[in-house]
Design a protein around this motif. Structure first.
Motif, PDB file in Angstrom:
ATOM      1  N   ARG A 136      39.890  36.178  25.431  1.00  0.00           N
ATOM      2  CA  ARG A 136      41.033  36.355  26.336  1.00  0.00           C
ATOM      3  C   ARG A 136      41.482  37.811  26.356  1.00  0.00           C
ATOM      4  N   LYS A 137      41.508  38.451  25.187  1.00  0.00           N
ATOM      5  CA  LYS A 137      41.895  39.864  25.122  1.00  0.00           C
ATOM      6  C   LYS A 137      40.891  40.732  25.866  1.00  0.00           C
ATOM      7  N   TRP A 138      39.602  40.420  25.733  1.00  0.00           N
ATOM      8  CA  TRP A 138      38.562  41.199  26.405  1.00  0.00           C
ATOM      9  C   TRP A 138      38.641  41.027  27.915  1.00  0.00           C
ATOM     10  N   LEU A 139      38.859  39.825  28.377  1.00  0.00           N
ATOM     11  CA  LEU A 139      38.925  39.572  29.818  1.00  0.00           C
ATOM     12  C   LEU A 139      40.129  40.239  30.466  1.00  0.00           C
ATOM     13  N   GLN A 140      41.171  40.490  29.681  1.00  0.00           N
ATOM     14  CA  GLN A 140      42.361  41.138  30.237  1.00  0.00           C
ATOM     15  C   GLN A 140      42.102  42.578  30.648  1.00  0.00           C
ATOM     16  N   ASP A 141      40.973  43.152  30.214  1.00  0.00           N
ATOM     17  CA  ASP A 141      40.615  44.506  30.648  1.00  0.00           C
ATOM     18  C   ASP A 141      40.128  44.522  32.093  1.00  0.00           C
ATOM     19  N   PHE A 142      39.866  43.353  32.653  1.00  0.00           N
ATOM     20  CA  PHE A 142      39.417  43.241  34.038  1.00  0.00           C
ATOM     21  C   PHE A 142      40.561  42.712  34.900  1.00  0.00           C
ATOM     22  N   ALA A 143      40.798  43.384  36.017  1.00  0.00           N
ATOM     23  CA  ALA A 143      41.814  42.887  36.951  1.00  0.00           C
ATOM     24  C   ALA A 143      41.375  41.564  37.570  1.00  0.00           C
ATOM     25  N   TYR A 144      40.061  41.380  37.707  1.00  0.00           N
ATOM     26  CA  TYR A 144      39.508  40.149  38.280  1.00  0.00           C
ATOM     27  C   TYR A 144      38.536  39.565  37.262  1.00  0.00           C
ATOM     28  N   TRP A 161      38.561  32.142  21.276  1.00  0.00           N
ATOM     29  CA  TRP A 161      39.406  32.059  22.479  1.00  0.00           C
ATOM     30  C   TRP A 161      40.316  33.278  22.572  1.00  0.00           C
ATOM     31  N   TYR A 162      40.935  33.670  21.465  1.00  0.00           N
ATOM     32  CA  TYR A 162      41.849  34.808  21.474  1.00  0.00           C
ATOM     33  C   TYR A 162      41.118  36.110  21.795  1.00  0.00           C
ATOM     34  N   LEU A 163      39.972  36.340  21.148  1.00  0.00           N
ATOM     35  CA  LEU A 163      39.225  37.586  21.371  1.00  0.00           C
ATOM     36  C   LEU A 163      38.665  37.656  22.788  1.00  0.00           C
ATOM     37  N   ALA A 199      36.015  24.340  14.175  1.00  0.00           N
ATOM     38  CA  ALA A 199      37.465  24.264  14.350  1.00  0.00           C
ATOM     39  C   ALA A 199      38.139  25.598  14.021  1.00  0.00           C
ATOM     40  N   VAL A 200      37.603  26.303  13.013  1.00  0.00           N
ATOM     41  CA  VAL A 200      38.168  27.604  12.634  1.00  0.00           C
ATOM     42  C   VAL A 200      37.798  28.677  13.666  1.00  0.00           C
TER      43      VAL A 200
END
Length: 284
Positions: free
Chosen positions: A233-241, A229-231, A222-223
């Protein structure tokens, strides 16, 4: 319009490039199979969807139009429109792209589609043809799939590092759980003996020792879930696709972690449950 510009990557090519790369031609045709001299004022180009949309045309409307200011002193006539394709890594959005026959650029590469069933034989034929055509040049080549891998080399290294540390973390956690279970079983040895005398089964004893630790595993899950999820999501934002994170990925990870924890604890729990209660209850 000086306030509305779109940088366009250009690539001088021959007529076969569309078929060889397997690009989807949405309208028009490929480049004409003829040479264009420096004195020619009109050249032919094939644009991708992004470039055509910027010009305000549909693929069909673009055919026969001019893409002004794309080449200095030339009138680029649009003869074809191809579906957008990735010519850079997935870190960047697809930009404007143009194949053309303007002699302002060199033709430094030859693209060859090979039969990889017998790659060594195919490469010998390519080398022989190259040496016959350009005898005074060195035969240098690269494979496109290997070149594409270099675009994601950093991600591959990071993935390997994370895999190694994830395995080490799981092993250390399992050793800790194993030790805690063994300590708890020893501390509650007399309790387990009494329960067995009163009719508790091996499954009951195993559940007794495992459930408390399983609660800790679920608490850790749970922790860790919102942090992961946050980390991610931040990493995936470096990719346009990129993919979208799905809830089942975290449920699957939690399920696998719980199973590993249960297997680790069960070994000691079953051992404690199988111990003869007479030995557990014997007074020193």
């Amino acid at each position: 319009d000086s306030e509305q510009t779109l940088m366009t990557q250009t690539n001088r090519a021959s007529a076969e490039v569309i078929d060889l790369l397997g690009l989807n031609l949405l309208a028009g045709k490929t480049l004409p199979n003829r040479s264009v001299g420096k004195e020619d004022s009109i050249i032919q180009i094939i644009l991708n969807e992004t470039a055509v949309e910027f010009l305000g045309y549909t693929p069909e409307e673009a055919i026969g139009r001019e893409a002004s200011k794309l080449f200095y002193g030339k009138r680029p006539e649009i003869v074809g429109v191809v579906e957008d394709f990735h010519f850079e890594s997935f870190h960047k959005p697809i930009g404007a792209y143009a194949f053309h026959n303007n002699p302002s650029e060199w033709l430094p590469y030859a693209l060859v589609k090979l039969n990889t069933t017998d790659l060594a034989s195919s490469m010998r034929k390519v080398k022989s043809t190259f040496e016959q055509s350009i005898p005074n040049s060195a035969f240098e080549y690269t494979f496109i799939d290997e070149h594409l891998e270099t675009l994601y080399r950093t991600e591959q290294k990071v993935a390997r590092i994370f895999l190694v540390f994830a395995v080490l973390t799981i092993l250390i956690a399992c050793l800790g759980l194993f030790g805690l279970t063994a300590y708890t079983a020893e501390r509650r040895k007399k309790e387990i003996g009494i329960r067995k005398v009163l009719g508790a089964s091996i499954i009951n004893i195993t559940q007794l020792l495992s459930l408390d630790f399983l609660k800790l595993v679920l608490f850790a899950f749970a922790v860790a879930t919102p942090i992961a999820w946050y980390l991610m999501r931040k990493w995936l934002q470096d990719f346009a696709y990129h993919i979208e994170l799905q809830w089942w990925i975290f449920i699957l990870a939690g399920g696998v972690a719980s199973v590993i924890a249960l297997l680790t604890m069960s070994a000691q729990s079953v051992k404690a449950a199988l111990t003869n209660p007479i030995e557990s209850l014997r007074s020193e």
